[in-house]
Design an enzyme around this catalytic site. Sequence first.
Site, short mmCIF file in Angstrom:
data_model
loop_
_atom_site.label_atom_id
_atom_site.label_comp_id
_atom_site.label_asym_id
_atom_site.label_seq_id
_atom_site.Cartn_x
_atom_site.Cartn_y
_atom_site.Cartn_z
N TYR A 122 -2.36 -0.86 10.19
CA TYR A 122 -2.42 -1.21 8.76
C TYR A 122 -1.15 -0.74 8.06
CZ TYR A 122 -4.08 -1.26 3.90
OH TYR A 122 -4.21 -1.49 2.55
N SER A 178 0.87 -1.19 0.00
CA SER A 178 0.00 0.00 0.00
C SER A 178 0.90 1.23 0.00
CB SER A 178 -0.86 -0.02 1.27
OG SER A 178 -1.45 1.24 1.48
P1 NDP Z 1 -11.48 -6.27 0.53
O1 NDP Z 1 -11.82 -5.84 1.90
O2 NDP Z 1 -12.39 -5.98 -0.59
O3 NDP Z 1 -11.18 -7.85 0.51
C1 NDP Z 1 -10.36 -8.39 1.50
C2 NDP Z 1 -10.26 -9.87 1.31
O4 NDP Z 1 -9.47 -10.37 2.40
C3 NDP Z 1 -11.60 -10.58 1.38
O5 NDP Z 1 -11.59 -11.71 0.54
C4 NDP Z 1 -11.66 -11.02 2.84
O6 NDP Z 1 -12.42 -12.19 3.06
C5 NDP Z 1 -10.21 -11.35 3.09
N1 NDP Z 1 -9.94 -11.34 4.52
C6 NDP Z 1 -9.98 -10.29 5.36
N2 NDP Z 1 -9.72 -10.70 6.61
C7 NDP Z 1 -9.52 -12.03 6.56
C8 NDP Z 1 -9.24 -13.02 7.52
N3 NDP Z 1 -9.14 -12.73 8.82
N4 NDP Z 1 -9.10 -14.31 7.12
C9 NDP Z 1 -9.24 -14.64 5.82
N5 NDP Z 1 -9.51 -13.73 4.85
C10 NDP Z 1 -9.65 -12.45 5.22
O7 NDP Z 1 -10.02 -5.64 0.27
P2 NDP Z 1 -9.30 -5.19 -1.08
O8 NDP Z 1 -9.62 -6.13 -2.16
O9 NDP Z 1 -9.50 -3.75 -1.25
O10 NDP Z 1 -7.78 -5.37 -0.65
C11 NDP Z 1 -6.94 -6.40 -1.15
C12 NDP Z 1 -5.52 -6.03 -0.81
O11 NDP Z 1 -5.15 -4.81 -1.48
C13 NDP Z 1 -5.25 -5.80 0.67
O12 NDP Z 1 -4.01 -6.33 1.01
C14 NDP Z 1 -5.23 -4.30 0.79
O13 NDP Z 1 -4.46 -3.87 1.88
C15 NDP Z 1 -4.60 -3.90 -0.53
N6 NDP Z 1 -4.88 -2.54 -0.96
C16 NDP Z 1 -6.13 -2.19 -1.37
C17 NDP Z 1 -6.37 -0.91 -1.81
C18 NDP Z 1 -7.71 -0.47 -2.29
O14 NDP Z 1 -7.89 0.72 -2.64
N7 NDP Z 1 -8.70 -1.33 -2.37
C19 NDP Z 1 -5.30 0.12 -1.84
C20 NDP Z 1 -4.02 -0.37 -1.40
C21 NDP Z 1 -3.84 -1.65 -0.98
P3 NDP Z 1 -14.02 -12.14 3.39
O15 NDP Z 1 -14.63 -11.32 2.30
O16 NDP Z 1 -14.40 -13.57 3.33
O17 NDP Z 1 -14.15 -11.50 4.72
#
Ligand code: NDP
Length: 257
Positions: free
Chosen positions: A172, A159
């Site tokens: 985070y 990020s």
């Molecule tokens: P979302 O919140 O849309 O999705 C997160 C995913 O991680 C979901 O599949 C969720 O599962 C899973 N997850 C969260 N907690 C757990 C857990 N305890 N155990 C297992 N699975 C878990 O996030 P994004 O798609 O936006 O983010 C994806 C990555 O990109 C992350 O690493 C984030 O930090 C990074 N990022 C995103 C940005 C953005 O603008 N979106 C910007 C910069 C970085 P479930 O749905 O089943 O809970």
Amino acid sequence: MTQQLKSRIDALPEQSLRDKVILITGASDGIGKAAALDFAAQGAHLILIGRSQEKLEAVYDEIERSSDTRPIIFPYDLNTLSLEVAREMAYAIEQEYGRLDGVLFNASILGSKMSIAQYPEQEWMDVMNVNLNSSFYLTRALLPLLEASEHGRILFTSSSVGRKGRAYWGAYAVSKFATEGLMQTLADELGNTTNIRTFAVNPGGTRTNMRTSAYPGENPADVPEPSIHMPLYRFLMSSQSADLNGNSFDAKDFSAS
Ligand code: NDP
């Protein structure tokens, strides 16, 4: 380098992930879900981890409808992952495939946006467990399987706040700095002695639930969809990225327009 790499990404052949075995964490939603659909369309055999069984089943159904591969879904709360459980997962993958060609560490939680002075202790631990420690446990457990691949890949998700500290992004931000450090350390350890290549991608602002939580006032339509980043993710997972190692990328520099 960016322009040259963009040309290589554009030139990636169809089915560039054909028969590769790839594990994705956080595959039930957002960017991880987009990667699952994209990698499956490119012919990969997938192991998908997420918290919600229902959401993972929906991803399974979508992949079954749109490609000729059938993923293995693994509902698991990564906040509770231990090295022992990670080894059980590795054993199951070994029994099924005998190797692993790639891991996309993508699952993360945002945690509270508040000052370090006030940051709740338990939440700090939760964010570190999901965003960082689970990647460490899985990396340890999966390394032998990645070494058994001709082109092992470990792709971490970073990020902007993991590259320059920003007030109120708390655990985070710190977890993402550590993720970059884990990636670089592994790249240095493995680059000369194995075929494993290790990268970090900062997706940048992307239309997902996490983005909406972080920026509730933003119009989601102003933010690009996850699928726009997939050519970069696909390239890094493919054998075509073998000459690179230890790089941190900003997805926006390579996004499909
Ligand atoms: P979302 O919140 O849309 O999705 C997160 C995913 O991680 C979901 O599949 C969720 O599962 C899973 N997850 C969260 N907690 C757990 C857990 N305890 N155990 C297992 N699975 C878990 O996030 P994004 O798609 O936006 O983010 C994806 C990555 O990109 C992350 O690493 C984030 O930090 C990074 N990022 C995103 C940005 C953005 O603008 N979106 C910007 C910069 C970085 P479930 O749905 O089943 O809970």
